[in-house]
Design a protein around this motif. Structure first.
Motif, PDB file in Angstrom:
ATOM      1  N   ASP A  94       0.621  -1.155   0.053  1.00 22.22           N
ATOM      2  CA  ASP A  94      -0.045   0.380  -0.071  1.00 22.22           C
ATOM      3  C   ASP A  94       0.971   1.137   0.253  1.00 22.22           C
ATOM      4  O   ASP A  94       1.891   1.064   1.172  1.00 22.22           O
ATOM      5  N   ASP A  95       1.049   1.902  -0.853  1.00 20.87           N
ATOM      6  CA  ASP A  95       1.365   2.832  -1.173  1.00 20.87           C
ATOM      7  C   ASP A  95       2.264   4.194  -0.127  1.00 20.87           C
ATOM      8  O   ASP A  95       2.633   5.071   0.270  1.00 20.87           O
ATOM      9  N   GLN A  96       0.433   4.076   0.977  1.00 20.63           N
ATOM     10  CA  GLN A  96       0.375   4.474   1.854  1.00 20.63           C
ATOM     11  C   GLN A  96       0.380   4.005   3.225  1.00 20.63           C
ATOM     12  O   GLN A  96       0.701   4.737   4.511  1.00 20.63           O
ATOM     13  N   LEU A  97       0.584   3.336   3.263  1.00 22.27           N
ATOM     14  CA  LEU A  97       1.345   1.997   4.437  1.00 22.27           C
ATOM     15  C   LEU A  97      -0.619   2.365   5.945  1.00 22.27           C
ATOM     16  O   LEU A  97       0.143   2.221   6.336  1.00 22.27           O
ATOM     17  N   LEU A  98      -0.582   1.256   4.643  1.00 24.95           N
ATOM     18  CA  LEU A  98      -2.783   2.216   5.514  1.00 24.95           C
ATOM     19  C   LEU A  98      -3.158   0.459   6.334  1.00 24.95           C
ATOM     20  O   LEU A  98      -1.903  -0.561   5.771  1.00 24.95           O
ATOM     21  N   MET A  99      -3.358   0.338   7.204  1.00 20.64           N
ATOM     22  CA  MET A  99      -3.304  -0.945   7.612  1.00 20.64           C
ATOM     23  C   MET A  99      -4.932  -1.320   7.939  1.00 20.64           C
ATOM     24  O   MET A  99      -5.952  -0.692   8.185  1.00 20.64           O
ATOM     25  N   ASN A 100      -5.375  -2.317   6.856  1.00 19.84           N
ATOM     26  CA  ASN A 100      -6.595  -2.683   7.344  1.00 19.84           C
ATOM     27  C   ASN A 100      -6.049  -3.663   8.148  1.00 19.84           C
ATOM     28  O   ASN A 100      -5.977  -4.121   9.143  1.00 19.84           O
ATOM     29  N   GLU A 101      -7.316  -4.487   8.563  1.00 16.44           N
ATOM     30  CA  GLU A 101      -8.049  -5.234  10.021  1.00 16.44           C
ATOM     31  C   GLU A 101      -6.899  -5.847   9.739  1.00 16.44           C
ATOM     32  O   GLU A 101      -6.279  -6.674  10.611  1.00 16.44           O
ATOM     33  N   MET A 102      -6.374  -7.135   8.992  1.00 14.13           N
ATOM     34  CA  MET A 102      -6.100  -7.903   9.213  1.00 14.13           C
ATOM     35  C   MET A 102      -4.527  -7.749   9.311  1.00 14.13           C
ATOM     36  O   MET A 102      -3.775  -8.367  10.014  1.00 14.13           O
ATOM     37  N   VAL A 103      -3.934  -6.433   8.932  1.00  7.55           N
ATOM     38  CA  VAL A 103      -2.410  -5.947   9.421  1.00  7.55           C
ATOM     39  C   VAL A 103      -2.691  -5.687  10.376  1.00  7.55           C
ATOM     40  O   VAL A 103      -1.583  -6.221  11.029  1.00  7.55           O
ATOM     41  N   TYR A 104      -3.717  -4.581  10.901  1.00  5.16           N
ATOM     42  CA  TYR A 104      -3.514  -3.794  12.584  1.00  5.16           C
ATOM     43  C   TYR A 104      -3.820  -5.246  13.475  1.00  5.16           C
ATOM     44  O   TYR A 104      -3.325  -5.306  14.230  1.00  5.16           O
ATOM     45  N   ARG A 105      -4.807  -6.952  13.229  1.00  3.59           N
ATOM     46  CA  ARG A 105      -4.884  -7.570  14.074  1.00  3.59           C
ATOM     47  C   ARG A 105      -2.795  -8.594  14.205  1.00  3.59           C
ATOM     48  O   ARG A 105      -2.788  -8.209  15.707  1.00  3.59           O
ATOM     49  N   GLY A 106      -2.368  -8.513  13.089  1.00  2.00           N
ATOM     50  CA  GLY A 106      -1.178  -9.539  12.894  1.00  2.00           C
ATOM     51  C   GLY A 106      -0.353  -8.027  12.918  1.00  2.00           C
ATOM     52  O   GLY A 106       0.568  -9.178  14.303  1.00  2.00           O
ATOM     53  N   LEU A 107      -0.044  -7.009  13.464  1.00  2.00           N
ATOM     54  CA  LEU A 107       0.975  -6.222  14.100  1.00  2.00           C
ATOM     55  C   LEU A 107       0.376  -6.037  15.576  1.00  2.00           C
ATOM     56  O   LEU A 107       1.219  -6.353  16.300  1.00  2.00           O
ATOM     57  N   GLN A 108      -0.413  -5.755  15.929  1.00  2.81           N
ATOM     58  CA  GLN A 108      -1.280  -6.395  17.215  1.00  2.81           C
ATOM     59  C   GLN A 108      -0.175  -7.547  18.166  1.00  2.81           C
ATOM     60  O   GLN A 108      -0.393  -7.186  19.239  1.00  2.81           O
ATOM     61  N   SER A 109      -0.325  -8.840  17.506  1.00  2.00           N
ATOM     62  CA  SER A 109      -0.218 -10.110  17.868  1.00  2.00           C
ATOM     63  C   SER A 109       1.303  -9.995  18.347  1.00  2.00           C
ATOM     64  O   SER A 109       1.965 -10.177  18.804  1.00  2.00           O
ATOM     65  N   ALA A 110       1.619  -9.592  16.466  1.00  2.00           N
ATOM     66  CA  ALA A 110       2.974 -10.106  16.877  1.00  2.00           C
ATOM     67  C   ALA A 110       4.485  -9.226  17.252  1.00  2.00           C
ATOM     68  O   ALA A 110       5.308  -8.870  17.618  1.00  2.00           O
ATOM     69  N   CYS A 111       3.640  -7.917  18.099  1.00  2.00           N
ATOM     70  CA  CYS A 111       4.448  -7.033  18.550  1.00  2.00           C
ATOM     71  C   CYS A 111       3.930  -5.348  19.975  1.00  2.00           C
ATOM     72  O   CYS A 111       2.813  -5.869  20.336  1.00  2.00           O
ATOM     73  N   HIS A 112       4.802  -5.279  20.606  1.00  2.00           N
ATOM     74  CA  HIS A 112       4.444  -5.095  21.877  1.00  2.00           C
ATOM     75  C   HIS A 112       3.813  -3.433  21.965  1.00  2.00           C
ATOM     76  O   HIS A 112       2.830  -2.996  22.127  1.00  2.00           O
ATOM     77  N   TYR A 113       4.139  -2.561  20.375  1.00  2.00           N
ATOM     78  CA  TYR A 113       3.883  -1.838  19.674  1.00  2.00           C
ATOM     79  C   TYR A 113       4.485  -1.248  18.530  1.00  2.00           C
ATOM     80  O   TYR A 113       5.386  -1.418  18.504  1.00  2.00           O
ATOM     81  N   VAL A 114       3.813  -0.022  17.998  1.00  2.00           N
ATOM     82  CA  VAL A 114       4.271   0.049  16.713  1.00  2.00           C
ATOM     83  C   VAL A 114       4.094   1.634  16.983  1.00  2.00           C
ATOM     84  O   VAL A 114       2.970   2.354  17.378  1.00  2.00           O
ATOM     85  N   ILE A 115       5.278   1.763  16.129  1.00  2.00           N
ATOM     86  CA  ILE A 115       5.116   3.565  16.169  1.00  2.00           C
ATOM     87  C   ILE A 115       5.238   4.008  15.397  1.00  2.00           C
ATOM     88  O   ILE A 115       5.791   3.632  14.229  1.00  2.00           O
ATOM     89  N   SER A 116       4.206   5.277  14.912  1.00  2.00           N
ATOM     90  CA  SER A 116       4.608   5.851  13.722  1.00  2.00           C
ATOM     91  C   SER A 116       5.048   7.571  13.215  1.00  2.00           C
ATOM     92  O   SER A 116       3.984   8.374  15.029  1.00  2.00           O
TER      93      SER A 116
END
Length: 207
Positions: free
Chosen positions: A138-160
């Motif tokens: 995604d050119d804008q690095l937008l997060m869909n539901e799958m991406v967000y849930r995947g990162l939430q499970s795999a990361c203590h936190y995400v920084i933007s």
């Protein structure tokens, strides 16, 4: 006042996303997920992590703990920056799960190359996209539901990072199901230099 101080506005997603950037507002978070905006103020009131050597060090310490998005949307291993550095996205690995997402992404890329070759000559099944592949395409690095849930499970936190610069250089948003891990880690980084001053949204400073 010490060398610098940290200002932080923290709230649940349903409140935080109302007045945030379009990017943050479009994240498909649960209403109770936790978000925070973190910024730094120098001794003389100048805004930005770059306004003090300790501010630069603190930001780089956090960056050094995270996988990050590098050139050409490549995921880079954690490393300590030589200069103040804030990538497009940072991912704090949780128990090796983000590394597993990286491996799934590499496997997808290899299978995609194979598919492109085979499909020129015969019918072939296109591989299913991985969590990171979906995000990075995604050119804008937008997060869909799958991406967000995947990162939430795999990361203590995400920084933007806050790209507008309105809260000074290095200011960022951080989010997770629960931000306790982030704040414990960040407190250890800024201890002896600055505490974390939790403020209301109206008390945040603008550059």
């Amino acid at each position: 006042m010490k060398d610098f101080k940290i200002l932080c506005f923290k709230s649940e997603a349903r409140e935080f996303q109302r007045d945030s950037s379009e990017y943050i507002a479009r994240i498909p978070a649960d209403p109770q997920d936790q978000f925070a905006l973190v910024m730094a103020v120098g001794r003389d009131g100048a805004i930005g992590f770059d306004k003090s050597s300790e501010g630069v060090r603190a930001l780089n310490e956090i960056v050094s703990k995270c996988y990050f998005l590098g050139a050409n949307n490549s995921i880079q291993m954690p490393e300590f920056p030589k200069n103040m550095f804030m990538p497009a996205l940072l991912f704090r690995d949780k128990y090796g799960r983000f590394e597993a997402l990286m491996n799934a992404h590499k496997k997808y890329e290899a299978e995609l190359k194979k598919y492109k070759v085979l499909s020129r000559h015969r019918d072939a099944q296109e591989p299913s996209m991985s969590v990171l592949s979906t995000l990075l395409q995604d050119d804008q690095l937008l997060m869909n539901e799958m991406v967000y849930r995947g990162l939430q499970s795999a990361c203590h936190y995400v920084i933007s990072p806050i790209l507008s610069g309105e809260h000074g250089r290095g200011a960022f948003n951080v989010f997770a199901k629960n931000l306790d891990f982030f704040f414990e880690e960040f407190k250890s980084v800024v201890s002896g230099s600055s505490g974390i001053n939790f403020v209301s949204e109206s008390e945040l400073l603008f550059d």
